[in-house]
Design a protein around this motif. Structure first.
Motif, PDB file in Angstrom:
ATOM      1  N   SER A   2      35.493  39.498  44.679  1.00 14.91           N
ATOM      2  CA  SER A   2      35.590  40.560  43.687  1.00 14.91           C
ATOM      3  C   SER A   2      36.067  40.065  42.331  1.00 14.91           C
ATOM      4  CB  SER A   2      36.568  41.636  44.166  1.00 14.91           C
ATOM      5  OG  SER A   2      36.116  42.230  45.352  1.00 14.91           O
ATOM      6  N   GLN A   3      35.477  40.598  41.284  1.00 16.09           N
ATOM      7  CA  GLN A   3      36.012  40.405  39.951  1.00 16.09           C
ATOM      8  C   GLN A   3      36.840  41.624  39.580  1.00 16.09           C
ATOM      9  OE1 GLN A   3      32.610  39.819  37.468  1.00 16.09           O
ATOM     10  NE2 GLN A   3      31.996  41.955  37.478  1.00 16.09           N
ATOM     11  N   TYR A   4      37.714  41.445  38.601  1.00 10.42           N
ATOM     12  CA  TYR A   4      38.607  42.512  38.141  1.00 10.42           C
ATOM     13  C   TYR A   4      39.562  43.006  39.225  1.00 10.42           C
ATOM     14  CZ  TYR A   4      35.571  43.139  34.009  1.00 10.42           C
ATOM     15  OH  TYR A   4      34.852  42.966  32.852  1.00 10.42           O
ATOM     16  N   ALA A   5      39.822  42.230  40.259  1.00 11.92           N
ATOM     17  CA  ALA A   5      40.765  42.633  41.297  1.00 11.92           C
ATOM     18  C   ALA A   5      42.178  42.242  40.891  1.00 11.92           C
ATOM     19  CB  ALA A   5      40.397  41.992  42.618  1.00 11.92           C
ATOM     20  N   THR A   6      43.172  42.710  41.645  1.00 11.42           N
ATOM     21  CA  THR A   6      44.549  42.281  41.454  1.00 11.42           C
ATOM     22  C   THR A   6      45.083  41.748  42.773  1.00 11.42           C
ATOM     23  OG1 THR A   6      46.729  42.946  40.621  1.00 11.42           O
ATOM     24  CG2 THR A   6      45.550  44.560  41.928  1.00 11.42           C
ATOM     25  N   ALA A   7      45.841  40.667  42.733  1.00 10.06           N
ATOM     26  CA  ALA A   7      46.400  40.050  43.929  1.00 10.06           C
ATOM     27  C   ALA A   7      47.923  40.097  43.854  1.00 10.06           C
ATOM     28  CB  ALA A   7      45.922  38.605  44.055  1.00 10.06           C
ATOM     29  N   GLN A   8      48.568  40.444  44.981  1.00  6.76           N
ATOM     30  CA  GLN A   8      50.026  40.515  45.032  1.00  6.76           C
ATOM     31  C   GLN A   8      50.537  39.923  46.332  1.00  6.76           C
ATOM     32  OE1 GLN A   8      52.431  41.557  42.757  1.00  6.76           O
ATOM     33  NE2 GLN A   8      50.671  41.462  41.377  1.00  6.76           N
TER      34      GLN A   8
END
Length: 264
Positions: free
Chosen positions: A239-245
């Motif tokens: 995925s593009q524009y995802a966020t990872a935490q």
């Protein structure tokens, strides 16, 4: 997540991960704040909202404190210079602002109890290499700057240093694949990788930063502060524009798009 969403950002506060705003397929931005508690697997809308419906903002948690959301862009095209605070219960607008309205910047902690905001874009020009420091009370501009002008960057903290993974040269000429390091005093080049990072996401786990590249195929790499290593791992979507935490020895990836389709 509640609704298909991308261009959001997330932070870890008080045993939960919070996701702020974002954009849906139709191009509408939202102001929703979601809460995900990995220990129970539950996800819910908090009932609180951002000051403005926005996407392409950036956020990070001040060490030992609250989360802060910087800038962003609204669905109407408005660009914001706001600094917002989230403590897990309430969202407040800080009196201080960024030096300029911008989006597609990146932020991460470094050098003790400070957050640093790197770069950004205002629809006309990149905010050239600027570094702004936020200590939870006041915002100042650093004398240093990152060595090139980038937007759509990603950043993460390792050993109390900020690492900035270069974004795109769609707007300016820049060195794709460059990784910069900032220790609160000096901005320097760390290493050149074999990947560009536009629209990607990064998160620290243990002694390494993990980079999630967009697109199909091998799209997970690691960086230990010295050595870049492409792996054979893939994520389900690329995925593009995802966020990872990061939470409890795991990395969680939220939202993103595949082509023009948003992921929930």
């Amino acid at each position: 997540m509640f609704g298909l969403n991308f261009n959001n950002v997330g932070v870890y506060v008080g045993y939960s991960i919070y996701i702020f705003g974002g954009k849906v397929d139709a191009g509408t931005s939202n102001s929703t704040i979601w809460k995900h508690k990995p220990t129970s697997g539950t996800a819910a809308v908090t009932g609180k909202t951002l000051a403005n419906a926005s996407y392409s903002h950036c956020s990070a948690t001040l060490p030992g404190g609250a989360a802060y959301i910087f800038g962003g862009k609204g669905g109407s095209g408005s660009i914001f210079n706001t600094i917002q605070k989230w403590d897990g219960t309430n969202r407040n607008l800080e009196a201080s602002t960024l030096t300029a309205a911008k989006y597609e910047a990146t932020t991460t902690p470094a050098n003790g109890a400070n957050l640093y905001v790197f770069g950004g874009w205002n629809d006309t020009t990149p905010v050239a290499g600027t570094i702004q420091k936020w200590n939870g009370t006041s915002r100042t501009t650093e004398a240093n700057s990152i060595l090139d002008v980038y937007v759509r960057q990603s950043s993460a903290t390792l050993n109390d240093k900020a690492y900035i993974f270069s974004g795109t040269d769609s707007y300016v000429t820049a060195t794709i694949g460059q990784i910069y390091k900032y220790d609160g005093t000096n901005a320097m080049s760390a290493v050149t990788s074999t990947w560009a990072f536009e629209y990607g996401s990064v998160a620290t786990l243990g002694s390494k930063i993990y980079i999630f590249k967009t697109g199909a195929g091998t799209n997970v790499a690691s960086f230990d502060g010295t050595t870049w290593s492409s792996s054979v791992l893939t994520t389900p979507y690329g995925s593009q524009y995802a966020t990872a935490q990061t939470y409890d020895n795991s990395i969680y990836i939220y939202g993103g798009t595949q082509g023009n389709t948003a992921n929930g």
